[in-house]
Write an enzyme that holds these catalytic residues in place. Structure first.
Site, mmCIF file in Angstrom:
data_model
loop_
_atom_site.group_PDB
_atom_site.id
_atom_site.type_symbol
_atom_site.label_atom_id
_atom_site.label_comp_id
_atom_site.label_asym_id
_atom_site.label_seq_id
_atom_site.Cartn_x
_atom_site.Cartn_y
_atom_site.Cartn_z
ATOM 1 N N ASP A 81 13.001 -29.786 -1.845
ATOM 2 C CA ASP A 81 11.781 -30.347 -2.444
ATOM 3 C C ASP A 81 12.142 -31.079 -3.751
ATOM 4 O O ASP A 81 12.821 -30.503 -4.611
ATOM 5 C CB ASP A 81 10.823 -29.172 -2.723
ATOM 6 N N HIS A 82 11.693 -32.306 -3.901
ATOM 7 C CA HIS A 82 11.949 -33.093 -5.132
ATOM 8 C C HIS A 82 13.416 -33.098 -5.559
ATOM 9 O O HIS A 82 13.735 -32.716 -6.700
ATOM 10 C CB HIS A 82 11.091 -32.593 -6.303
ATOM 11 N N ASP A 103 13.894 -37.775 -4.407
ATOM 12 C CA ASP A 103 12.776 -38.198 -5.252
ATOM 13 C C ASP A 103 13.279 -39.059 -6.411
ATOM 14 O O ASP A 103 13.663 -38.559 -7.457
ATOM 15 C CB ASP A 103 12.023 -36.971 -5.771
ATOM 16 N N HIS A 179 0.696 -31.407 -9.436
ATOM 17 C CA HIS A 179 1.352 -30.100 -9.310
ATOM 18 C C HIS A 179 0.754 -29.089 -10.296
ATOM 19 O O HIS A 179 0.389 -29.454 -11.402
ATOM 20 C CB HIS A 179 2.850 -30.235 -9.594
ATOM 21 N N ALA A 209 -1.042 -29.742 -3.382
ATOM 22 C CA ALA A 209 -2.221 -29.430 -2.564
ATOM 23 C C ALA A 209 -2.839 -28.069 -2.870
ATOM 24 O O ALA A 209 -3.939 -27.772 -2.390
ATOM 25 C CB ALA A 209 -1.866 -29.523 -1.088
ATOM 26 N N THR A 232 1.903 -23.359 -5.852
ATOM 27 C CA THR A 232 1.099 -22.649 -6.850
ATOM 28 C C THR A 232 0.202 -21.566 -6.241
ATOM 29 O O THR A 232 0.129 -20.447 -6.776
ATOM 30 C CB THR A 232 0.251 -23.669 -7.641
HETATM 31 P P1 13P Z 1 1.269 -27.165 -5.888
HETATM 32 O O1 13P Z 1 1.670 -26.936 -7.308
HETATM 33 O O2 13P Z 1 -0.113 -27.754 -5.823
HETATM 34 O O3 13P Z 1 1.407 -25.956 -5.063
HETATM 35 O O4 13P Z 1 2.229 -28.295 -5.284
HETATM 36 C C1 13P Z 1 3.468 -27.972 -4.724
HETATM 37 C C2 13P Z 1 4.292 -29.184 -4.445
HETATM 38 O O5 13P Z 1 3.830 -30.300 -4.347
HETATM 39 C C3 13P Z 1 5.741 -28.964 -4.248
HETATM 40 O O6 13P Z 1 6.430 -30.156 -4.048
HETATM 41 O O1 G3H Z 2 6.831 -29.538 -7.118
HETATM 42 C C1 G3H Z 2 6.989 -28.494 -7.740
HETATM 43 C C2 G3H Z 2 7.141 -27.217 -7.023
HETATM 44 O O2 G3H Z 2 5.976 -26.438 -7.176
HETATM 45 C C3 G3H Z 2 8.384 -26.505 -7.486
HETATM 46 O O3 G3H Z 2 8.232 -26.019 -8.759
HETATM 47 O O4 G3H Z 2 10.252 -26.754 -10.030
HETATM 48 O O5 G3H Z 2 8.910 -24.742 -10.737
HETATM 49 O O6 G3H Z 2 10.338 -24.665 -8.671
HETATM 50 P P1 G3H Z 2 9.513 -25.526 -9.604
HETATM 51 ZN ZN ZN Z 3 5.689 -31.809 -5.125
#
Ligand code: 13P
Ligand code: G3H
Ligand code: ZN
Length: 283
Positions: A81-82, A103, A179, A209, A232
């Site tokens: 993720d990211h 990203d 986020h 989301a 979250t």
């Molecule tokens: P939330 O913080 O809304 O759960 O988003 C998570 C997210 O987009 C992780 O890439």
């Molecule tokens: O996009 C963000 C995700 O909720 C991941 O969060 O960087 O605190 O692990 P984090």
């Molecule tokens: Zn995200």
């Protein structure tokens, strides 16, 4: 079974539902997601952020997710993720991940295209799917004006050019989500989503989301969102159950008696999202 991201999202795009992409950092969160997916007969994407890689260690978190996903009765993808650091993306490819997000959305469009295209070439050569982002999805804590909010949103023409030139498999767009926990109600730009989907026709990803009302999520899915990121809401369910449990029983000290119920609370959140996204019974 462990599958690629595109295998899950191609089917979701054809059949008109979304697959939940849930963030994990440890064993219990991963178990909660896998157990929820099996109970709901739903596909799932388990994702780890760069912060998650640092927290757990890439070998450890790869082993946890790959082991549970491989044994699972439903298809599961392991996704970065990211990924903002190219080296992290390469490490995930070397550790058997089946999907990565490059990203580079903070960079100017041409540079974002160049960086993403390079990752697509390498990842596709290894049979791994790629997500990228165009537009800027901020945090709920960011203090932005209406004009700044509008400027951060994805431009449909740029998204079209980006998708065509990079060959990316699924695209994260900015349509008003953020986020972290929302202070007020998020306002989603559905017209923008509709236009982008009509032009690109590919799987679209919705970040930020958690906390988005169910009706908005369902509308976003009906307009072509096929991957929905949730972190979250799971974190909050974990923390709320933990606080409650320690208050209820001040003598408890066995981590299994503490983390077990917290895992169940996270599982319920994941299951409710799978129902909302329409992925229940699609495995
Ligand atoms: P939330 O913080 O809304 O759960 O988003 C998570 C997210 O987009 C992780 O890439
Ligand atoms: O996009 C963000 C995700 O909720 C991941 O969060 O960087 O605190 O692990 P984090
Ligand atoms: Zn995200």
């Amino acid at each position: 079974m462990l599958v690629t991201g595109i295998e899950l999202l191609k089917k979701a795009n054809e059949e008109g539902y979304a697959v939940g992409a849930f963030n994990t950092n440890n064993l219990e969160i991963t178990q909660a997601i896998v157990e929820a997916a099996e109970e709901m007969k739903s596909p799932a994407i388990i994702q780890v952020s760069e912060g998650g890689l640092k927290y757990a260690g890439i070998e450890t978190i790869s082993a946890i997710v790959r082991t549970l996903a491989t044994k699972a009765s439903v298809p599961i993808a392991l996704h970065l993720d990211h990924g903002t650091d190219f080296n992290n993306v390469m490490k995930c490819l070397r550790n058997g991940w089946t999907s990565v997000m490059m990203d580079a959305s903070k960079l100017p469009l041409e540079k974002n295209i160049e960086v993403t295209k390079n990752v697509v070439t390498i990842a596709h050569g290894m049979g791994v799917s790629v997500e990228a982002e165009i537009g800027k999805i901020g945090g709920t804590e960011d203090n932005v004006t209406v004009d700044e909010r509008e400027a951060a949103m994805t431009d449909p023409d740029e998204a079209y050019k980006f998708a065509k030139e990079t060959g990316v498999d699924y695209l994260a767009i900015s349509i008003g989500t953020a986020h972290g926990p929302y202070k007020g109600e998020p306002k989603l730009d559905f017209d923008r989503l509709k236009k982008i989907k009509e032009m690109l026709k590919m799987p679209i990803v919705l970040h930020g989301a958690s906390g988005v009302p169910e009706a908005d999520i369902r509308k976003a899915v009906s307009l072509g969102v096929n991957k929905i990121n949730i972190d979250t809401d799971i974190r909050q369910a974990f923390a709320a159950r933990l606080r409650e449990l320690l208050k209820e029983d001040e003598e408890v000290y066995d981590p299994r008696k503490i983390l077990g119920p917290c895992k169940e609370a996270m599982k319920e959140v994941v299951k409710s999202k799978m129902r909302m996204f329409g992925s229940e019974g699609r495995a």
